[in-house]
Write a protein that holds these residues in place. Structure first.
Motif: not given
Length: 268
Positions: A164-179
């Motif tokens: 998401l960071t590389g695609a420039g999209a991480l800041d659009l999301f209020d939360a992230l739950v990953d592996g």
């Protein structure tokens, strides 16, 4: 990233929701193809190194003195295998499911070795080429945020934040739950709904007022079993049977691009 389109409005199916949880690979970022290519290389290498053995019952039926019949080689990994066995699942679960589908009963160490091979291949390709976010997804996320609907990203992959960071999209999301978070919290993998339920919890919205957006069969199953108000299937393959399979596994609606869930003001 392009600026949000001021005329984008949500279709009725999304209005009134409190939150939307997006899967990452194949939904937000164009990374499912990289995962699939890495899995194919790892699985096909395993199949080439572990030829099948002739079943004992077939050997006993051979005429005396006849040369042993060579067993048929396992079918190589293909796009249907990706959708059926590994898409949306953790690496270990996906590796075990595929190998079992080809008649293997490998030890946990073997499953781990195949999964680790895939991980190395994926990481190399990710660092070399990177991935982009789907424009239609970004449009939908911005429209949701503009309507006051919280958004989260979820993924069984530990690479989600990097993608998401590389695609420039991480800041659009209020939360992230990953592996990584899933392992830390002991969350079950898809088709269990744990990832999505944790994402909704972090947004402070009950599943009955939230939607899940997924491209994997295991993922839409997870959304349905989690009691989410709406499960959106995404069919990037446009294959002849992908849409009905997503619907059978739990999707309420299926789109080929998430911009289909927007009204740009020209449709009435």
């Amino acid at each position: 990233m392009t600026a949000a389109r001021s005329r984008d409005v949500l279709t009725p199916a999304l209005r009134g929701l409190g939150a939307v949880v997006f899967d990452t690979d194949g939904v937000i970022t164009d990374s499912a193809r990289v995962h699939a290519a890495a899995w194919k290389t790892a699985f096909d290498a395993f199949l080439a190194e572990h030829p099948p053995q002739q079943p004992p019952e077939r050997a006993s039926k051979a005429p005396p003195g006849a040369p042993p019949e060579a067993p048929s080689p396992p079918r190589p990994f293909d796009a249907d295998d990706y959708l059926r066995y590994v898409d949306g699942r953790s690496r270990l679960d996906g590796a075990a499911a595929f190998l079992a589908s080809r008649g293997f009963e490998p030890a946990p160490a073997t499953v781990s070795a195949v999964a680790d091979h895939k991980e190395r291949l994926f990481t190399e390709r990710l660092r070399e080429r990177g991935v982009d976010a789907y424009p239609g997804t970004l449009r939908l996320v911005r429209a949701l945020r503009g309507a006051g609907i919280a958004v989260a990203a979820a993924s069984a992959s530990r690479h989600a934040a990097e993608l998401l960071t590389g695609a420039g999209a991480l800041d659009l999301f209020d939360a992230l739950v990953d592996g990584g978070e899933a392992a830390r919290l002991g969350l079950g993998g898809k088709p269990r709904p744990d990832l999505f339920l944790e994402a909704a919890r972090r947004l402070g919205v009950p599943p009955a007022r939230a939607a899940v957006v997924e491209d994997a069969l295991a993922g839409v199953e997870a959304g349905r079993s989690g009691g989410f108000a709406l499960v959106v299937g995404v069919d990037r393959t446009a294959g002849p049977d992908t849409r009905p399979r997503l619907l059978r596994h739990g999707a309420d609606i299926v789109v080929t691009d998430l911009a289909e869930l927007l009204d740009d003001g020209t449709r009435r």
